[in-house]
Design an enzyme around this catalytic site. Sequence first.
Site, PDB file in Angstrom:
ATOM      1  N   HIS A 101       0.780  -1.380  -0.004  1.00  0.00           N
ATOM      2  CA  HIS A 101      -0.194   0.014   0.178  1.00  0.00           C
ATOM      3  C   HIS A 101       0.925   1.214   0.019  1.00  0.00           C
ATOM      4  O   HIS A 101       2.046   1.264   0.559  1.00  0.00           O
ATOM      5  CB  HIS A 101      -0.908  -0.100   1.174  1.00  0.00           C
ATOM      6  CG  HIS A 101      -0.127  -0.192   2.620  1.00  0.00           C
ATOM      7  ND1 HIS A 101       0.158  -1.216   2.979  1.00  0.00           N
ATOM      8  CD2 HIS A 101       0.408   0.838   3.517  1.00  0.00           C
ATOM      9  CE1 HIS A 101       0.991  -1.246   4.123  1.00  0.00           C
ATOM     10  NE2 HIS A 101       0.830   0.376   4.311  1.00  0.00           N
ATOM     11  N   HIS A 103       1.027   5.374   1.465  1.00  0.00           N
ATOM     12  CA  HIS A 103       0.141   6.295   2.213  1.00  0.00           C
ATOM     13  C   HIS A 103       0.331   7.651   1.519  1.00  0.00           C
ATOM     14  O   HIS A 103       1.271   7.990   1.149  1.00  0.00           O
ATOM     15  CB  HIS A 103       0.928   6.368   3.588  1.00  0.00           C
ATOM     16  CG  HIS A 103       0.885   5.210   4.272  1.00  0.00           C
ATOM     17  ND1 HIS A 103       0.225   5.161   5.433  1.00  0.00           N
ATOM     18  CD2 HIS A 103       1.647   4.108   4.181  1.00  0.00           C
ATOM     19  CE1 HIS A 103       0.504   3.995   6.093  1.00  0.00           C
ATOM     20  NE2 HIS A 103       1.500   3.299   5.202  1.00  0.00           N
TER      21      HIS A 103
HETATM   22  P1  5GP Z   1       2.289   0.017   7.303  1.00  0.00           P
HETATM   23  O1  5GP Z   1       2.991   0.563   8.648  1.00  0.00           O
HETATM   24  O2  5GP Z   1       1.874  -1.276   7.077  1.00  0.00           O
HETATM   25  O3  5GP Z   1       3.043   0.804   6.274  1.00  0.00           O
HETATM   26  O4  5GP Z   1       0.849   0.912   7.432  1.00  0.00           O
HETATM   27  C1  5GP Z   1      -0.313   0.216   7.729  1.00  0.00           C
HETATM   28  C2  5GP Z   1      -1.508   1.165   7.875  1.00  0.00           C
HETATM   29  O5  5GP Z   1      -2.706   0.487   8.000  1.00  0.00           O
HETATM   30  C3  5GP Z   1      -1.508   1.759   9.236  1.00  0.00           C
HETATM   31  O6  5GP Z   1      -1.249   3.578   9.122  1.00  0.00           O
HETATM   32  C4  5GP Z   1      -2.524   1.672   9.851  1.00  0.00           C
HETATM   33  O7  5GP Z   1      -3.199   2.817  10.478  1.00  0.00           O
HETATM   34  C5  5GP Z   1      -3.503   1.190   8.578  1.00  0.00           C
HETATM   35  N1  5GP Z   1      -4.559   0.040   9.121  1.00  0.00           N
HETATM   36  C6  5GP Z   1      -4.357  -0.962   9.963  1.00  0.00           C
HETATM   37  N2  5GP Z   1      -5.437  -1.537   9.871  1.00  0.00           N
HETATM   38  C7  5GP Z   1      -6.530  -0.861   9.355  1.00  0.00           C
HETATM   39  C8  5GP Z   1      -7.872  -1.150   9.163  1.00  0.00           C
HETATM   40  O8  5GP Z   1      -8.344  -2.276   9.430  1.00  0.00           O
HETATM   41  N3  5GP Z   1      -8.375  -0.249   8.254  1.00  0.00           N
HETATM   42  C9  5GP Z   1      -7.851   0.922   7.870  1.00  0.00           C
HETATM   43  N4  5GP Z   1      -8.687   1.739   7.250  1.00  0.00           N
HETATM   44  N5  5GP Z   1      -6.491   1.221   8.018  1.00  0.00           N
HETATM   45  C10 5GP Z   1      -5.900   0.207   8.693  1.00  0.00           C
END
Ligand code: 5GP
Length: 141
Positions: A101, A103
């Site tokens: 993903h 951001h």
């Molecule tokens: P990463 O650290 O993997 O780059 O970011 C994962 C992101 O996914 C985090 O910013 C977290 O807040 C978001 N996230 C985790 N679980 C969920 C969820 O169930 N729904 C949504 N909308 N975002 C999520």
Amino acid sequence: MNACIFCKIVAGQLPAHRVYEDEDVLAFMDINPINHGHVLIIPKVHYAELRSIPLATSTAVWEVVKKVEQAIWQTPGLSCEGTNILQNNGAAAGQDVFHAHFHVIPRLSGDGSRFRFKLVHSTDETRKEWAESIKNQMDAK
Ligand code: 5GP
Ligand code: ZN
């Protein structure tokens, strides 16, 4: 059964506030935003990390990243003064959800968030060597 939370969001098995959707790509609000307007953009098909995504799909994802980023600048109330595009690959890089993903994070001056990267010592010679090593790896593909 697929336990991936982002796959569940794609399938409608978990709720999410959707911003954009097409055949290949979904954009939705991050559940724990760094600032209001923090959006995640994903390929609908499950790929764990960026390098697993086929080029055509990653191009489609990137097009949506661009559109969301542009919209955030113009969204009334967000008062966007800057953006960060963040994409973590691997636990070592801080990836928590292993469905690739991007951001898109609106930034405001003085919002208090900052990246704390620790720099390594490098010289012109080491940078030249690493440039050659990476270039060789790219040429080998
Ligand atoms: P990463 O650290 O993997 O780059 O970011 C994962 C992101 O996914 C985090 O910013 C977290 O807040 C978001 N996230 C985790 N679980 C969920 C969820 O169930 N729904 C949504 N909308 N975002 C999520
Ligand atoms: Zn997934």
